[in-house]
Design a protein around this motif. Structure first.
Motif, mmCIF file in Angstrom:
data_model
loop_
_atom_site.group_PDB
_atom_site.id
_atom_site.type_symbol
_atom_site.label_atom_id
_atom_site.label_comp_id
_atom_site.label_asym_id
_atom_site.label_seq_id
_atom_site.Cartn_x
_atom_site.Cartn_y
_atom_site.Cartn_z
ATOM 1 N N LYS A 214 -21.209 -22.274 17.420
ATOM 2 C CA LYS A 214 -22.578 -22.433 17.925
ATOM 3 C C LYS A 214 -22.669 -23.574 18.937
ATOM 4 O O LYS A 214 -23.413 -23.509 19.898
ATOM 5 C CB LYS A 214 -23.551 -22.715 16.770
ATOM 6 C CG LYS A 214 -23.841 -21.534 15.918
ATOM 7 C CD LYS A 214 -24.873 -21.915 14.885
ATOM 8 C CE LYS A 214 -25.209 -20.730 14.009
ATOM 9 N NZ LYS A 214 -26.243 -21.054 13.040
ATOM 10 N N TRP A 215 -21.930 -24.673 18.687
ATOM 11 C CA TRP A 215 -22.031 -25.865 19.538
ATOM 12 C C TRP A 215 -20.693 -26.233 20.164
ATOM 13 O O TRP A 215 -19.654 -26.095 19.554
ATOM 14 C CB TRP A 215 -22.553 -27.059 18.728
ATOM 15 C CG TRP A 215 -23.948 -26.862 18.233
ATOM 16 C CD1 TRP A 215 -24.328 -26.496 16.972
ATOM 17 C CD2 TRP A 215 -25.138 -26.983 18.989
ATOM 18 N NE1 TRP A 215 -25.682 -26.384 16.891
ATOM 19 C CE2 TRP A 215 -26.213 -26.687 18.125
ATOM 20 C CE3 TRP A 215 -25.416 -27.311 20.309
ATOM 21 C CZ2 TRP A 215 -27.540 -26.710 18.531
ATOM 22 C CZ3 TRP A 215 -26.726 -27.338 20.713
ATOM 23 C CH2 TRP A 215 -27.776 -27.040 19.834
ATOM 24 N N GLY A 216 -20.771 -26.704 21.388
ATOM 25 C CA GLY A 216 -19.595 -27.188 22.104
ATOM 26 C C GLY A 216 -19.969 -28.410 22.925
ATOM 27 O O GLY A 216 -21.015 -29.027 22.692
ATOM 28 N N ARG B 135 -24.971 -25.637 23.713
ATOM 29 C CA ARG B 135 -24.981 -24.451 22.861
ATOM 30 C C ARG B 135 -24.047 -23.412 23.471
ATOM 31 O O ARG B 135 -24.147 -23.105 24.650
ATOM 32 C CB ARG B 135 -26.398 -23.884 22.781
ATOM 33 C CG ARG B 135 -26.583 -22.877 21.684
ATOM 34 C CD ARG B 135 -28.069 -22.905 21.333
ATOM 35 N NE ARG B 135 -28.541 -22.319 20.153
ATOM 36 C CZ ARG B 135 -28.134 -22.478 18.910
ATOM 37 N NH1 ARG B 135 -27.117 -23.226 18.673
ATOM 38 N NH2 ARG B 135 -28.720 -21.899 17.906
ATOM 39 N N MET B 136 -23.125 -22.886 22.666
ATOM 40 C CA MET B 136 -22.211 -21.841 23.123
ATOM 41 C C MET B 136 -23.036 -20.597 23.414
ATOM 42 O O MET B 136 -23.946 -20.249 22.674
ATOM 43 C CB MET B 136 -21.148 -21.537 22.056
ATOM 44 C CG MET B 136 -20.263 -22.729 21.704
ATOM 45 S SD MET B 136 -19.213 -23.290 23.034
ATOM 46 C CE MET B 136 -17.959 -22.041 22.996
ATOM 47 N N LYS B 137 -22.731 -19.899 24.516
ATOM 48 C CA LYS B 137 -23.544 -18.774 24.949
ATOM 49 C C LYS B 137 -23.091 -17.441 24.396
ATOM 50 O O LYS B 137 -23.849 -16.485 24.413
ATOM 51 C CB LYS B 137 -23.563 -18.725 26.474
ATOM 52 C CG LYS B 137 -24.268 -19.941 27.033
ATOM 53 C CD LYS B 137 -24.544 -19.814 28.496
ATOM 54 C CE LYS B 137 -25.444 -20.907 28.895
ATOM 55 N NZ LYS B 137 -25.354 -21.737 29.871
ATOM 56 N N LYS B 138 -21.850 -17.329 23.947
ATOM 57 C CA LYS B 138 -21.399 -16.031 23.446
ATOM 58 C C LYS B 138 -20.467 -16.191 22.264
ATOM 59 O O LYS B 138 -19.788 -17.208 22.111
ATOM 60 C CB LYS B 138 -20.732 -15.237 24.560
ATOM 61 C CG LYS B 138 -19.527 -15.911 25.171
ATOM 62 C CD LYS B 138 -18.981 -15.099 26.313
ATOM 63 C CE LYS B 138 -17.815 -15.853 26.958
ATOM 64 N NZ LYS B 138 -17.222 -15.154 28.053
ATOM 65 N N HIS B 139 -20.470 -15.133 21.451
ATOM 66 C CA HIS B 139 -19.528 -15.061 20.330
ATOM 67 C C HIS B 139 -18.283 -14.356 20.829
ATOM 68 O O HIS B 139 -18.354 -13.518 21.724
ATOM 69 C CB HIS B 139 -20.137 -14.280 19.164
ATOM 70 C CG HIS B 139 -21.282 -15.020 18.523
ATOM 71 N ND1 HIS B 139 -21.078 -16.079 17.701
ATOM 72 C CD2 HIS B 139 -22.630 -14.830 18.599
ATOM 73 C CE1 HIS B 139 -22.256 -16.539 17.289
ATOM 74 N NE2 HIS B 139 -23.216 -15.783 17.845
ATOM 75 N N CYS B 140 -17.169 -14.699 20.265
ATOM 76 C CA CYS B 140 -15.936 -14.037 20.655
ATOM 77 C C CYS B 140 -15.963 -12.602 20.128
ATOM 78 O O CYS B 140 -16.396 -12.353 19.002
ATOM 79 C CB CYS B 140 -14.726 -14.788 20.095
ATOM 80 S SG CYS B 140 -14.516 -16.420 20.811
ATOM 81 N N PRO B 141 -15.482 -11.628 20.929
ATOM 82 C CA PRO B 141 -15.464 -10.244 20.471
ATOM 83 C C PRO B 141 -14.583 -10.091 19.236
ATOM 84 O O PRO B 141 -13.485 -10.639 19.175
ATOM 85 C CB PRO B 141 -14.893 -9.471 21.648
ATOM 86 C CG PRO B 141 -14.583 -10.437 22.720
ATOM 87 C CD PRO B 141 -14.960 -11.804 22.234
#
Length: 178
Positions: A134-136, A165-171
């Motif tokens: 969620k956070w970086g 805030r991270m913008k995407k989830h890893c596939p």
């Protein structure tokens, strides 16, 4: 006379009226004026406000050109200034020149560092990944002018980081490297 002998310590040649005229080869001849009279004395080291010049014929104490200079390397290059003055590039100043700041402990002026503009913020990452958590953090930097780098000038912060805030989830829940 007794006073003549005191004034002639280290002299090779001495005058009753003017003191030392010539010194032993390792000593410096210090000449000062009192009104129209000139006096000479042989010394191991030159006093404040003078520097030593070694020569083939005579080693001489030469006065620093600036009256605000306490010790100098040559006639025009000061190494230490008198109280209430600041040293900058071999000269003495009452106030440090523009683009410099006074260093109270040494009474020297040090160039201030004016870094360039901030870069854009980097991509938001967490452990070198651009997806997942969620956070970086993101980072931005600014460059230092070449002159400041060479002089080892004290500079303000050259890198900043902030939480993002991270913008995407890893596939598929996997973590991909940036």
């Amino acid at each position: 006379s007794a006073s003549l002998l005191e004034n002639c310590t280290g002299c090779v040649l001495c005058s009753e009226d003017n003191g030392c005229i010539t010194c032993h080869h390792r000593l410096f001849l210090l000449i000062w004026r009192d009104g129209i009279r000139q006096y000479g004395m042989c010394v191991h080291t030159c006093p404040p406000g003078y520097f030593g010049v070694r020569g083939l014929e005579v080693n001489r104490c030469t006065k620093c050109r600036s009256p605000s200079c306490e010790s100098c390397f040559s006639r025009d290059f000061c190494m230490k200034c008198k109280d209430k003055f600041y040293l900058y590039k071999g000269q003495c100043f009452r106030q440090c020149p523009a683009g410099t700041a006074a260093q109270p402990g040494t009474r020297e002026c040090q160039e201030t560092c004016e870094p360039g503009p901030w870069s854009e913020w980097s991509a938001c990452t967490h452990e070198s990944r651009t997806c997942g958590c969620k956070w970086g953090v993101e980072t931005r930097v600014r460059e230092v002018p070449e002159a400041a780098r060479e002089d080892r000038t004290a500079c303000p912060a050259l890198q900043e980081t902030r939480r993002c805030r991270m913008k995407k989830h890893c596939p598929g829940g996997e973590h991909h490297a940036a």
